[in-house]
Design a protein around this motif. Structure first.
Motif, PDB file in Angstrom:
ATOM      1  N   MET A   1     -90.252   8.740  56.273  1.00 11.74           N
ATOM      2  CA  MET A   1     -90.571   9.399  57.541  1.00 11.74           C
ATOM      3  C   MET A   1     -89.293   9.810  58.260  1.00 11.74           C
ATOM      4  N   THR A   2     -88.303   8.924  58.289  1.00  9.26           N
ATOM      5  CA  THR A   2     -87.027   9.231  58.938  1.00  9.26           C
ATOM      6  C   THR A   2     -86.372  10.445  58.291  1.00  9.26           C
ATOM      7  N   SER A   3     -86.428  10.522  56.981  1.00  7.84           N
ATOM      8  CA  SER A   3     -85.831  11.646  56.255  1.00  7.84           C
ATOM      9  C   SER A   3     -86.549  12.952  56.575  1.00  7.84           C
ATOM     10  N   LEU A   4     -87.874  12.906  56.635  1.00  6.60           N
ATOM     11  CA  LEU A   4     -88.638  14.113  56.937  1.00  6.60           C
ATOM     12  C   LEU A   4     -88.319  14.633  58.336  1.00  6.60           C
ATOM     13  N   TYR A   5     -88.207  13.721  59.303  1.00  8.65           N
ATOM     14  CA  TYR A   5     -87.896  14.170  60.662  1.00  8.65           C
ATOM     15  C   TYR A   5     -86.455  14.662  60.784  1.00  8.65           C
ATOM     16  N   TYR A   6     -85.571  14.116  59.990  1.00  9.15           N
ATOM     17  CA  TYR A   6     -84.197  14.634  59.948  1.00  9.15           C
ATOM     18  C   TYR A   6     -84.213  16.091  59.483  1.00  9.15           C
ATOM     19  N   LEU A   7     -84.916  16.351  58.397  1.00 13.70           N
ATOM     20  CA  LEU A   7     -84.991  17.712  57.857  1.00 13.70           C
ATOM     21  C   LEU A   7     -85.771  18.639  58.791  1.00 13.70           C
ATOM     22  N   ALA A   8     -86.808  18.111  59.419  1.00 17.40           N
ATOM     23  CA  ALA A   8     -87.581  18.915  60.371  1.00 17.40           C
ATOM     24  C   ALA A   8     -86.710  19.365  61.534  1.00 17.40           C
ATOM     25  N   GLY A   9     -85.862  18.452  62.019  1.00 12.00           N
ATOM     26  CA  GLY A   9     -84.983  18.791  63.134  1.00 12.00           C
ATOM     27  C   GLY A   9     -83.957  19.853  62.772  1.00 12.00           C
ATOM     28  N   ILE A  10     -83.416  19.754  61.586  1.00 12.46           N
ATOM     29  CA  ILE A  10     -82.405  20.722  61.132  1.00 12.46           C
ATOM     30  C   ILE A  10     -82.997  22.120  60.973  1.00 12.46           C
ATOM     31  N   HIS A  11     -84.194  22.186  60.402  1.00 10.39           N
ATOM     32  CA  HIS A  11     -84.774  23.482  60.031  1.00 10.39           C
ATOM     33  C   HIS A  11     -85.827  24.000  61.007  1.00 10.39           C
ATOM     34  N   GLY A  12     -86.087  23.280  62.085  1.00 13.38           N
ATOM     35  CA  GLY A  12     -87.086  23.733  63.047  1.00 13.38           C
ATOM     36  C   GLY A  12     -88.491  23.720  62.479  1.00 13.38           C
ATOM     37  N   LEU A  13     -88.864  22.608  61.840  1.00 13.98           N
ATOM     38  CA  LEU A  13     -90.155  22.497  61.170  1.00 13.98           C
ATOM     39  C   LEU A  13     -91.001  21.367  61.756  1.00 13.98           C
TER      40      LEU A  13
END
Length: 268
Positions: free
Chosen positions: A127-139
């Motif tokens: 979950m932490t990894s997904l939110y990291y990537l979501a924050g970077i890419h605006g997802l």
């Protein structure tokens, strides 16, 4: 006990895809990020997100993962990328991160509690990894839980795979998930695989953990919604109904909002 889905696959697909597009538009984001595990729920969710035409990032997050789970995830992602130009993927191997965490926290003599805590830790690292990537890419982080898991037996990790921005398939029974996944041409290797959360690093299936199949639990959920009790059944049906009610009761803390202590006005 078996229930064949009566869902209107084409219309339901179009409805969910439009719902996803509308939500992303209102949230002013670029699209969705999904953890793809090699299971049917994440395969269906990522397929639905791909149909929106918005950016979709599929993320593999192995942690000592079984090779067949990895290969199924890779097969599905490869197929999606061949079909949809808006789909990209990334692999984030969390094995070393997980091992470092294990070495950093105290051990425990109760192996059952220890293994369950570590299994939930895997889900929370993802979950932490997904939110990291979501924050970077605006997802937005798209959840992959179905109705039986999310609102029936609570079979997910709080703040792990339960930590999402939106849940596109959480109103679908497991039979509906299979029907839509088949309609959207999810690979047979995934359609035919025994469901597993893959959190324990062994071969145990969801049915091994729950004590009943999704087909059985779906039946029990519908029976419960119809006002039935355990006394209405006998044999295996009664056993399954009792399994469902026990899990539904002990996992209410996942399904209900976080309790808030509201102070009376006289104390403010």
């Amino acid at each position: 006990m078996a229930k064949k889905s009566t869902i209107q696959t084409k219309n339901a697909t179009n409805y969910i895809v439009q719902w996803l597009k509308d939500y992303a538009e209102k949230a002013k984001v670029n699209g969705f990020v999904i953890g793809v595990s090699g299971g049917i729920d994440s395969a269906l969710t990522s397929s639905l997100c791909a149909l929106t035409g918005l950016k979709v990032l599929c993320v593999e997050m192995p942690i000592h993962q079984a090779p067949n789970q990895v290969s199924r995830a890779q097969e599905h992602i490869k197929q999606l990328k061949e079909r949809f130009t808006n789909v990209n993927s990334i692999a984030v191997d969390l094995t070393t991160t997980f091992d470092t965490f294990k070495e950093s926290v105290p051990n425990h003599e109760d192996s059952i509690k220890l293994n369950l805590s570590l299994a939930n830790t895997r889900a929370r690292l993802r979950m932490t990894s997904l939110y990291y990537l979501a924050g970077i890419h605006g997802l937005l982080v798209a959840g992959t839980g179905n109705k039986v898991e999310d609102f029936g037996v609570g079979f997910y990790t709080k703040y792990g795979d339960g930590g999402v921005d939106l849940s596109p398939i959480a109103d679908l029974m497991k039979s509906d998930v299979y029907a839509l996944a088949e309609y959207l041409k999810v690979p047979d290797s995934i359609l035919n695989a025994a469901p597993t959360d893959g959190l324990f690093g062994d071969s145990r299936t969801d049915e091994d953990q729950l004590g009943a199949s999704y087909e059985e639990l779906e039946w029990a959920m519908l029976a419960d919604e119809a006002g039935k009790t355990a006394d209405d059944f006998s044999g295996r049906n009664q056993e399954v109904f009792q399994i469902y009610k026990r899990l539904n009761t002990i996992n209410q803390h996942k399904m209900n909002p976080i309790p808030v202590c509201l102070l009376p006005q006289t104390l403010k």
